[in-house]
Each structure stands twice: as structure tokens, then as C-alpha cells.
Design an enzyme around this catalytic site. Structure first.
Site, PDB file in Angstrom:
ATOM      1  N   ARG A 122       0.708  -1.357   0.344  1.00 22.08           N
ATOM      2  CA  ARG A 122      -0.212   0.557   0.461  1.00 22.08           C
ATOM      3  C   ARG A 122       0.996   0.960  -0.579  1.00 22.08           C
ATOM      4  O   ARG A 122       0.194   1.777  -0.894  1.00 22.08           O
ATOM      5  CB  ARG A 122      -1.013   0.138   0.761  1.00 22.08           C
ATOM      6  CG  ARG A 122      -1.924  -1.033   0.552  1.00 22.08           C
ATOM      7  CD  ARG A 122      -2.971  -0.921   2.469  1.00 22.08           C
ATOM      8  NE  ARG A 122      -4.410  -1.870   1.901  1.00 22.08           N
ATOM      9  CZ  ARG A 122      -5.060  -2.925   3.142  1.00 22.08           C
ATOM     10  NH1 ARG A 122      -4.244  -2.884   3.876  1.00 22.08           N
ATOM     11  NH2 ARG A 122      -5.559  -3.079   2.120  1.00 22.08           N
TER      12      ARG A 122
ATOM     13  N   HIS B 175      -6.311  -6.377  -1.234  1.00 25.45           N
ATOM     14  CA  HIS B 175      -7.287  -6.793   0.166  1.00 25.45           C
ATOM     15  C   HIS B 175      -6.719  -7.888   0.349  1.00 25.45           C
ATOM     16  O   HIS B 175      -6.396  -8.531  -0.372  1.00 25.45           O
ATOM     17  CB  HIS B 175      -9.189  -6.731  -0.601  1.00 25.45           C
ATOM     18  CG  HIS B 175      -9.449  -7.650   0.679  1.00 25.45           C
ATOM     19  ND1 HIS B 175      -9.971  -7.511   2.159  1.00 25.45           N
ATOM     20  CD2 HIS B 175      -9.788  -9.102   0.348  1.00 25.45           C
ATOM     21  CE1 HIS B 175     -10.778  -8.310   2.282  1.00 25.45           C
ATOM     22  NE2 HIS B 175     -10.876  -9.473   1.418  1.00 25.45           N
TER      23      HIS B 175
END
EC number: 2.7.4.6
Length: 143
Positions: free
Chosen positions: A104, A117
């Protein structure tokens, strides 16, 4: 530590950036094996069903809209402590708070478009894997 399976989704923003291979390489270098994978374009029904636990949250509609905005890559990762290892590789949900070198931190732009996810528990991993894959689609990696 036990061998576990976890669900991972490479979200539309990361697919659009063409970093699928870079993300998969990070999983494999960390000792996780891909035992099932497919690229899909989620419908509103599919995305809404997957994120049903968030249905009453204020961000639900935007989440479903984002997850249907382009194709995603859904995969099952397997390895020692796969759930925790995947979450460590992903980094904090908000990329501004994610450790440098995490997926991320490197590929996400916002808390909403955060690249990936990953299941957060054994129970959610089992439920999420079954949502996207039949048992016959998950291949044991014995060599």
C-alpha cells in the site's frame, strides 16, 4: 506456525497501474504460494455480497462502486502464517500510515483506493475463499 490459506484481491487501482506482477512477486518472495487465481470484473451484486458486512457503513456504496470500476485479480495464497504475512506485506489500510516498502505504501494513493485486500482471520479467509473459488479450483502446491 501452521500452513494457512488467505484470500488476496489486487484491486482495480493496482490492476490499472499494471503492477499485478510486482505484487505477486512480493507474495512469492515472502514464501507465499499462489494456489488459485483469476481476473474478474465484479458486478455490483458480487461486490456488495463480498463486502456485505459493511452494508450499513457510510463508505459501502463508494466501496462497491470502486470495486466494480475495473477488473480485479483474486487469488488464494498459501504458506506458513499466510494471513498475518499477507497483512504485513499489504501494510496499513491508509497508505499514508503504511510502512515504507509495503504494497500500500508503494502502490496505493488513498484509503479508498488502497491497491489490495487481504483476509483478516482464519474464519474470514475460509468465507472469502469460498465466495470466489470452488474447492476444485484451489490447487495444492506439493512441489
Amino acid at each position: 506456525m501452521a500452513v494457512e490459506r488467505t484470500l488476496s484481491i489486487i484491486k482495480p487501482d493496482a490492476v490499472a497501474k499494471n503492477v499485478i506482477g510486482e505484487i505477486l512477486t512480493r507474495f512469492e518472495k515472502a514464501g507465499l504460494s499462489v494456489v488459485a487465481a483469476k481476473m474478474v470484473q465484479l458486478s455490483e451484486r458480487e461486490a456488495g455480497g463480498f463486502y456485505a458486512e459493511h452494508k450499513e457503513r457510510p463508505f459501502f456504496k463508494d466501496l462497491v462502486s470502486f470495486m466494480t470500476s475495473g477488473p480485479v485479480v483474486v487469488q488464494v495464497l498459501e504458506g506458513e502464517g499466510a494471513i498475518a504475512k499477507n497483512r504485513e506485506l499489504m501494510g496499513a489500510t491508509d497508505p499514508k500510515k503504511a510502512e515504507p516498502g509495503t504494497i500500500r505504501a508503494d502502490f496505493a494513493v488513498s484509503i479508498d483506493e488502497n491497491a489490495v485486500h487481504g483476509s483478516d482471520s482464519e474464519a474470514s479467509a475460509a468465507r472469502e475463499i469460498a465466495y470466489f473459488f470452488a474447492a476444485t479450483e484451489v490447487c495444492a502446491r506439493i512441489r
